[in-house]
Design an enzyme around this catalytic site. Structure first.
Site, PDB file in Angstrom:
ATOM      1  CG  HIS A 115      -3.724  -0.716  -2.912  1.00  0.00           C
ATOM      2  ND1 HIS A 115      -4.404  -2.179  -3.741  1.00  0.00           N
ATOM      3  CD2 HIS A 115      -4.242  -0.093  -2.232  1.00  0.00           C
ATOM      4  CE1 HIS A 115      -5.238  -1.718  -3.193  1.00  0.00           C
ATOM      5  NE2 HIS A 115      -5.632  -1.044  -2.444  1.00  0.00           N
ATOM      6  CG  ASP A 147      -7.139  -1.988   0.710  1.00  0.00           C
ATOM      7  OD1 ASP A 147      -6.416  -1.923   1.992  1.00  0.00           O
ATOM      8  OD2 ASP A 147      -7.174  -1.165   0.093  1.00  0.00           O
ATOM      9  N   GLY A 148      -6.686  -3.212   4.421  1.00  0.00           N
ATOM     10  CA  GLY A 148      -6.868  -3.147   5.902  1.00  0.00           C
ATOM     11  C   GLY A 148      -6.404  -3.909   6.538  1.00  0.00           C
ATOM     12  CB  SER A 167      -1.153  -0.061   1.601  1.00  0.00           C
ATOM     13  OG  SER A 167      -1.780   1.186   1.105  1.00  0.00           O
ATOM     14  N   GLY A 211      -3.679   2.572   8.760  1.00  0.00           N
ATOM     15  CA  GLY A 211      -3.895   2.538  10.810  1.00  0.00           C
ATOM     16  C   GLY A 211      -4.681   2.395  11.575  1.00  0.00           C
ATOM     17  N   GLY A 248      -9.699   5.424   3.172  1.00  0.00           N
ATOM     18  CA  GLY A 248      -9.678   6.382   3.735  1.00  0.00           C
ATOM     19  C   GLY A 248      -8.536   6.325   3.808  1.00  0.00           C
ATOM     20  CG  ASP A 255      -4.915   3.343  -1.130  1.00  0.00           C
ATOM     21  OD1 ASP A 255      -5.613   2.524  -1.775  1.00  0.00           O
ATOM     22  OD2 ASP A 255      -4.266   2.957  -0.074  1.00  0.00           O
ATOM     23  N   GLY A 303      -0.078  -2.625   5.009  1.00  0.00           N
ATOM     24  CA  GLY A 303       0.206  -1.301   4.970  1.00  0.00           C
ATOM     25  C   GLY A 303       0.949  -1.299   5.996  1.00  0.00           C
ATOM     26  CG  HIS A 358      -8.673   1.188  -3.869  1.00  0.00           C
ATOM     27  ND1 HIS A 358      -8.573   0.738  -2.243  1.00  0.00           N
ATOM     28  CD2 HIS A 358      -9.835   1.641  -3.928  1.00  0.00           C
ATOM     29  CE1 HIS A 358      -9.573   0.838  -1.403  1.00  0.00           C
ATOM     30  NE2 HIS A 358     -10.426   1.394  -3.131  1.00  0.00           N
TER      31      HIS A 358
END
Ligand SMILES: O=C(CO)[C@H](O)[C@H](O)COP(=O)(O)O
Length: 218
Positions: free
Chosen positions: A33, A175-176, A8, A147, A144, A35, A197, A66
């Site tokens: 990736h 994702d996340g 990410s 972390g 958005g 964003d 990430g 993305h």
């Protein structure tokens, strides 16, 4: 089954983006990736079109773009024209009046079409699009910001999606807040790839090669 690992890039050190890309590339990351945010669809500005173009020029590995933007159809050509075969473009269906028109543009450009599903988006609302996309990116945090905490109810949605996938032709990506426990639990269940990430990859003060080696052993 091979598990794809994606970096990410909004979590990378922008003070030396070239070094970050080269180190991740050499460490064996599968893709990058990107964003893209507009400050409207999500309450943040992460990466821009030019950041994406720069990373596209700095590596031969695939990009996962993305689009966390309202009405991606309005701007989609800017992105499609800067990408190449093997790259993926994800849109958020609820951000567009006619999302399947936008997905068709991605397909016509020879790129891989994907949809991203927010924690609050139900599978039922994207059922038709599952038939025309190659990838479904399931957000396990609200989109958005990096972390954030994992939202546990998303796990059930992934399990349902993996069942539906048995009769369709798409792959599921995570994702996340992706930690080692998520990879070791969900990869054997059929999740094809994970976006890494701050939880697992960035800001650890350790070489990316060492971290990726550890993840590959999971
Ligand atoms: O999509 C994202 C934020 O919306 C980021 O890609 C992701 O959250 C980064 O990973 P981490 O949560 O581990 O920092």
């Amino acid at each position: 089954m091979y598990t794809e690992l994606t970096a990410s890039m909004m979590c990378a050190n922008f003070g030396n983006l070239e070094k970050e890309v080269r180190e991740l590339d050499a460490a064996g990351i599968d893709s990058f990736h990107i964003d893209i945010m507009d400050g409207r669809y999500v309450p943040n500005f992460a990466m821009s079109l030019n950041d994406m173009r720069y990373i596209r020029s700095a590596t031969d590995k695939p990009l996962d773009v993305h689009l966390m933007i309202e009405h991606p159809n309005t701007h989609i050509n800017l992105f499609l024209n800067s990408l190449k075969e093997g790259d993926t473009v994800y849109i958020h269906p609820e951000a567009e009046y006619h999302p399947s028109t936008t997905l068709q543009k991605i397909i016509n450009a020879g790129l891989i079409p994907g949809i991203a599903i927010n924690p609050g988006t139900s599978i039922e609302t994207v059922m038709e699009m599952l038939q025309i996309v190659d990838k479904v990116l399931v957000m396990s945090v609200n989109p958005g910001n990096a972390g954030q905490m994992y939202l546990p109810y998303v796990g059930k949605k992934i399990e349902r999606l993996l069942k539906i996938r048995e009769e369709m032709n798409f792959e599921v990506y995570w994702d996340g807040a992706c930690g080692a426990d998520k990879i070791s639990t969900f990869a054997p269940m059929g999740v094809k790839g994970f976006v890494l990430g701050t939880t697992l990859l960035f800001g650890k003060g350790r070489p990316y090669a060492d971290i990726l080696k550890e993840i590959r052993r999971l």
